[in-house]
Design a protein around this motif. Structure first.
Motif, mmCIF file in Angstrom:
data_model
loop_
_atom_site.group_PDB
_atom_site.id
_atom_site.type_symbol
_atom_site.label_atom_id
_atom_site.label_comp_id
_atom_site.label_asym_id
_atom_site.label_seq_id
_atom_site.Cartn_x
_atom_site.Cartn_y
_atom_site.Cartn_z
ATOM 1 N N GLU A 24 0.836 -1.208 0.000
ATOM 2 C CA GLU A 24 0.000 0.000 0.000
ATOM 3 C C GLU A 24 0.869 1.256 0.000
ATOM 4 N N GLN A 25 1.942 1.237 0.766
ATOM 5 C CA GLN A 25 2.839 2.389 0.841
ATOM 6 C C GLN A 25 3.470 2.702 -0.504
ATOM 7 N N ARG A 26 3.590 1.700 -1.352
ATOM 8 C CA ARG A 26 4.155 1.891 -2.691
ATOM 9 C C ARG A 26 3.066 2.122 -3.750
ATOM 10 N N GLY A 27 1.809 2.127 -3.335
ATOM 11 C CA GLY A 27 0.716 2.417 -4.261
ATOM 12 C C GLY A 27 0.335 1.269 -5.175
ATOM 13 N N ILE A 28 0.685 0.032 -4.803
ATOM 14 C CA ILE A 28 0.424 -1.126 -5.656
ATOM 15 C C ILE A 28 -0.944 -1.735 -5.369
ATOM 16 N N PRO A 47 -4.439 0.793 -10.279
ATOM 17 C CA PRO A 47 -3.982 0.803 -11.676
ATOM 18 C C PRO A 47 -2.457 0.633 -11.783
ATOM 19 N N PHE A 48 -1.713 1.238 -10.865
ATOM 20 C CA PHE A 48 -0.263 1.064 -10.846
ATOM 21 C C PHE A 48 0.096 -0.394 -10.553
ATOM 22 N N GLY A 49 -0.662 -1.041 -9.683
ATOM 23 C CA GLY A 49 -0.441 -2.450 -9.384
ATOM 24 C C GLY A 49 -0.681 -3.330 -10.601
ATOM 25 N N VAL A 50 -1.737 -3.025 -11.361
ATOM 26 C CA VAL A 50 -2.022 -3.775 -12.589
ATOM 27 C C VAL A 50 -0.870 -3.601 -13.574
#
Length: 161
Positions: A84-88, A107-110
């Protein structure tokens, strides 16, 4: 142990056991090293991303994800916090019941899993799949499935392509 004493391994059984003990960490370390170099992801990151990436809506209840991955809720919670801290990923309340929580790929995680997956597959090929003959690969898969079933572990969804 039986009444007559331990059932020691035969030479061929011991050869198989030692081969497993040596093979798994060596192959795993090579693939993990490639994953970090190629994508900046840990094995744990990739495991979470690949499971979520293969689900409808890229989301899953946290309890289901922990069970599927055979992780404790605590371990998964710490991993999700880092991600979560990395926005994934992000955590969301379950809209239908208000009791549970889901983890959702951002979206960044995808994008992250879609970029990492082809590189990871090439590493798996280089260090395992392409080293074995088709017959050895089939046997390897059969043994893995037999052990998974014997231990009652649910099969993980396939990685997205």
């Amino acid at each position: 142990m039986s009444a007559s004493g331990p059932r020691w391994l035969t030479d061929s059984e011991q050869d198989a056991w030692y081969a497993w003990r040596r093979m798994f960490p060596l192959v795993n370390a090579e693939i993990a090293r490639d994953l970090t170099q190629d994508s900046g992801l840990s094995e744990a990151d990739y495991d979470v991303l690949s499971v979520l990436g293969s689900t409808d809506g890229h989301r899953l209840r946290i309890s289901a994800l922990a069970e599927l991955m055979q992780w404790s809720r605590s371990r998964l919670s710490h991993q999700l916090t880092r991600m979560e801290q990395r926005g994934i990923v992000r955590r969301e309340d379950v809209a239908t019941d208000g009791r549970g929580a889901e983890v959702v790929l951002t979206p960044f995680g995808v994008d992250t899993i879609m970029t990492a997956a082809p590189l990871h597959v090439e590493s798996v090929r280089r260090h395992l799949v392409d080293v074995l003959t088709p017959e050895q690969l089939r046997t390897f898969a059969e043994v893995g499935e037999l052990l998974r079933e014997r231990m009652g572990v649910t099969r993980k969804p396939r990685t997205p392509r």
